[in-house]
Design a protein around this motif. Structure first.
Motif, short mmCIF file in Angstrom:
data_model
loop_
_atom_site.label_atom_id
_atom_site.label_comp_id
_atom_site.label_asym_id
_atom_site.label_seq_id
_atom_site.Cartn_x
_atom_site.Cartn_y
_atom_site.Cartn_z
N ILE A 30 0.82 -1.15 0.06
CA ILE A 30 0.00 -0.10 -0.12
C ILE A 30 0.77 1.13 -0.11
CG2 ILE A 30 -1.72 1.48 1.48
CD1 ILE A 30 -2.64 -1.25 -0.04
N GLY A 31 2.05 1.20 0.95
CA GLY A 31 2.74 2.58 0.80
C GLY A 31 3.50 2.80 -0.49
N VAL A 32 4.16 1.82 -1.17
CA VAL A 32 4.60 1.93 -2.60
C VAL A 32 3.61 2.53 -3.46
CG1 VAL A 32 5.71 0.72 -4.47
CG2 VAL A 32 6.43 0.14 -2.20
N ILE A 33 2.54 1.81 -3.68
CA ILE A 33 1.51 2.53 -4.48
C ILE A 33 1.01 3.78 -4.01
CG2 ILE A 33 -0.81 1.73 -5.46
CD1 ILE A 33 -0.25 -0.94 -4.94
N ALA A 34 0.83 4.00 -2.80
CA ALA A 34 0.43 5.51 -2.41
C ALA A 34 1.58 6.49 -2.62
CB ALA A 34 0.29 5.38 -0.71
N GLY A 35 2.78 5.90 -2.61
CA GLY A 35 4.09 6.97 -2.89
C GLY A 35 4.13 7.13 -4.48
N LEU A 36 3.81 6.28 -5.29
CA LEU A 36 3.71 6.52 -6.59
C LEU A 36 2.46 7.29 -7.02
CD1 LEU A 36 4.40 2.95 -7.88
CD2 LEU A 36 6.20 4.62 -8.14
N PHE A 37 1.44 7.10 -6.24
CA PHE A 37 0.27 7.91 -6.78
C PHE A 37 0.16 9.22 -6.15
CE2 PHE A 37 -4.13 9.29 -5.25
CZ PHE A 37 -5.03 8.80 -6.31
N ASP A 38 0.96 9.60 -4.97
CA ASP A 38 1.30 10.92 -4.56
C ASP A 38 2.18 11.70 -5.70
OD1 ASP A 38 1.00 12.68 -2.06
OD2 ASP A 38 3.18 12.70 -2.11
N PRO A 71 5.63 1.65 10.00
CA PRO A 71 6.90 1.80 9.42
C PRO A 71 7.11 1.31 7.99
CG PRO A 71 7.05 0.59 11.25
CD PRO A 71 5.77 1.07 11.12
N ALA A 72 6.61 0.03 8.13
CA ALA A 72 6.44 -0.80 6.59
C ALA A 72 6.00 0.13 5.60
CB ALA A 72 6.09 -2.08 6.62
N ALA A 73 4.77 0.87 5.92
CA ALA A 73 3.99 1.52 4.77
C ALA A 73 4.77 2.76 4.52
CB ALA A 73 2.73 1.79 5.61
N ARG A 74 5.76 3.32 5.57
CA ARG A 74 6.16 4.51 5.32
C ARG A 74 7.37 4.48 4.50
NH1 ARG A 74 5.71 5.25 10.94
NH2 ARG A 74 3.92 6.68 11.62
N ALA A 75 8.08 3.18 4.59
CA ALA A 75 9.19 2.80 3.90
C ALA A 75 8.72 2.72 2.50
CB ALA A 75 9.74 1.54 4.54
N GLY A 76 7.62 2.03 2.45
CA GLY A 76 7.26 1.83 0.81
C GLY A 76 6.78 3.16 0.09
N PHE A 77 6.35 3.73 0.93
CA PHE A 77 5.70 5.10 0.32
C PHE A 77 7.05 5.96 -0.15
CE2 PHE A 77 4.85 9.93 0.91
CZ PHE A 77 3.66 9.88 0.36
N HIS A 78 8.03 6.02 0.86
CA HIS A 78 9.39 6.80 0.18
C HIS A 78 10.02 6.04 -0.95
CE1 HIS A 78 9.06 9.33 3.63
NE2 HIS A 78 9.23 8.52 4.54
N GLN A 79 9.68 4.85 -1.00
CA GLN A 79 10.13 4.01 -2.09
C GLN A 79 9.48 4.38 -3.21
OE1 GLN A 79 10.91 -0.21 -0.47
NE2 GLN A 79 12.26 -0.09 -2.21
N GLY A 80 8.12 4.36 -3.28
CA GLY A 80 7.59 4.76 -4.01
C GLY A 80 7.53 6.15 -4.90
N LYS A 81 7.55 7.10 -4.17
CA LYS A 81 8.02 8.48 -4.34
C LYS A 81 9.39 8.77 -5.11
CE LYS A 81 6.76 12.05 -2.55
NZ LYS A 81 5.74 13.35 -2.61
N ALA A 82 10.24 7.98 -4.58
CA ALA A 82 11.54 7.98 -5.30
C ALA A 82 11.75 7.48 -6.47
CB ALA A 82 12.59 7.20 -4.39
N LEU A 83 10.80 6.19 -6.93
CA LEU A 83 10.72 5.39 -8.01
C LEU A 83 9.87 6.06 -8.94
CD1 LEU A 83 10.78 2.01 -6.64
CD2 LEU A 83 12.61 2.90 -8.12
N ALA A 84 9.08 7.02 -8.49
CA ALA A 84 7.73 7.45 -9.71
C ALA A 84 8.14 7.90 -11.07
CB ALA A 84 6.99 8.61 -8.95
N ALA A 85 9.53 8.82 -11.06
CA ALA A 85 9.69 9.30 -12.31
C ALA A 85 10.21 8.32 -13.05
CB ALA A 85 10.95 10.35 -12.09
#
Length: 337
Positions: free
Chosen positions: A59-67, A316-330
């Protein structure tokens, strides 16, 4: 950040993404992908298993990408296995941001009224390291005694049926738990494919909205790692036993495949069985798919494995995923198109 480009496993029996509804009126057990006379399907999202923390990370990764402006929930096909099946069903009824915010705001104890909270402790093996270790030891012994993947699935199924018989009412209780974690109980229009294994025969099974099985039951079957889950007269075990925790081979024929793997693509089965994610990705690539894999960063790996059912690690797992998603989005935006 751990990403790599790759492709599918030789079309091992699987539900063909392009088959008409009339063919898919029952849970499917391995028809080969076929796209003759049809446009080649474009994008597949693969959500792997990984317990409660794995679900939060997904969920975190997908939310980070979405954000960051990339919505991968628009995939032509979403494949969910175990914790990934819960994530797939949750994302069909709530936005990535809503689910992510619910996880990071949650207390360490999962409330009984989490019907729309998005907090899904996928898997049925306990809530802490010791029960998970015991479960891993039991299933590891079965795997070591097995001759191949089919033999393994049958042995695991027999053990799970025996456990279900000793746990009267386990399926009803598990169904209620799973239902409380889903934002909606109906299959979405978008195509999602959830994996399981027939506990009696060991045959791999997939469910979609044409299978005649409720979404809640399909998710509960896919997450039934410790006992056999009953749907009518049939019993099922966790979809992670189909091939591996990701089942990326089901994306065969898709042009672009994004695999989110909480367990980092690791496999518990012997490499010679050919069930590992790397082999599936190599086969997808050989067949023309462009594949990207995302694994948890090394500094968050401790939240998975034996700690996968620790509810306190979900935020913390969700936050870790969120930061990864944000970093990988581009990077992934160019790939996803």
């Amino acid at each position: 950040m751990n990403t790599s480009t790759s492709s599918s496993m030789n079309p091992s029996p699987t539900t063909a993404p392009g088959l008409p509804a009339s063919v898919q009126s029952q849970p499917q057990t391995d028809p080969a992908p076929a796209f003759k006379g049809q446009a080649k399907p474009e994008r597949a999202l693969v959500l792997g298993g990984g317990g409660s923390t794995g679900n939060a990370w997904l969920i975190g990764v997908i939310a980070g990408l979405f954000d960051a402006g990339l919505d991968v929930t628009t995939a032509d096909l979403t494949i969910g296995t175990s914790a990934g099946s819960t994530a797939a069903a949750q994302l069909a009824g709530a936005t990535p941001s809503e689910l992510f915010n619910a996880i990071v705001a949650a207390a360490t104890q999962e409330p009984a009224d989490s019907v729309r909270s998005g907090r899904a402790a996928s898997g049925h093996v306990g809530s802490g390291p010791r029960p998970v270790r015991d479960h891993m030891e039991r299933t590891g012994n079965i795997m070591s005694a097995s001759t191949d993947i089919t033999d393994m699935r049958r042995r695991l199924g027999a053990a799970a049926i025996e456990m279900a018989e000793a746990m009267e009412g386990s399926s009803a209780r598990w169904r209620a738990t799973v239902a409380s974690r889903l934002p909606q109980a109906q299959w979405p229009e978008r195509r999602i494919l959830l994996t399981a294994v027939d506990a009696r025969t060991g045959d791999p099974v997939t469910f979609d909205r044409h299978s005649g099985v409720d979404l809640v039951d399909a998710v509960a079957a896919s997450c039934a790692s410790g006992f056999a889950y009953s749907i009518g007269s049939n019993q099922y075990i966790d979809g992670g036993y189909r091939t591996n925790a990701e089942n990326a081979d089901l994306a065969a024929g898709y042009a672009r495949v994004l695999v989110l793997a909480p367990f980092g693509g690791r496999t518990r089965t012997p490499l010679e069985w050919g069930m590992h994610l790397t082999g599936q990705v190599d086969a997808l690539r050989a067949n023309g798919s462009h594949v990207e894999r995302v694994f948890p960063n090394s500094d968050s790996e401790h939240m998975f494995g034996v700690n996968a059912m620790d509810l306190s690690l979900r935020p913390p797992a969700a936050r870790a995923g969120f930061h990864q998603g944000k970093a990988l989005a581009a990077h992934l935006a160019d790939f996803w198109g």
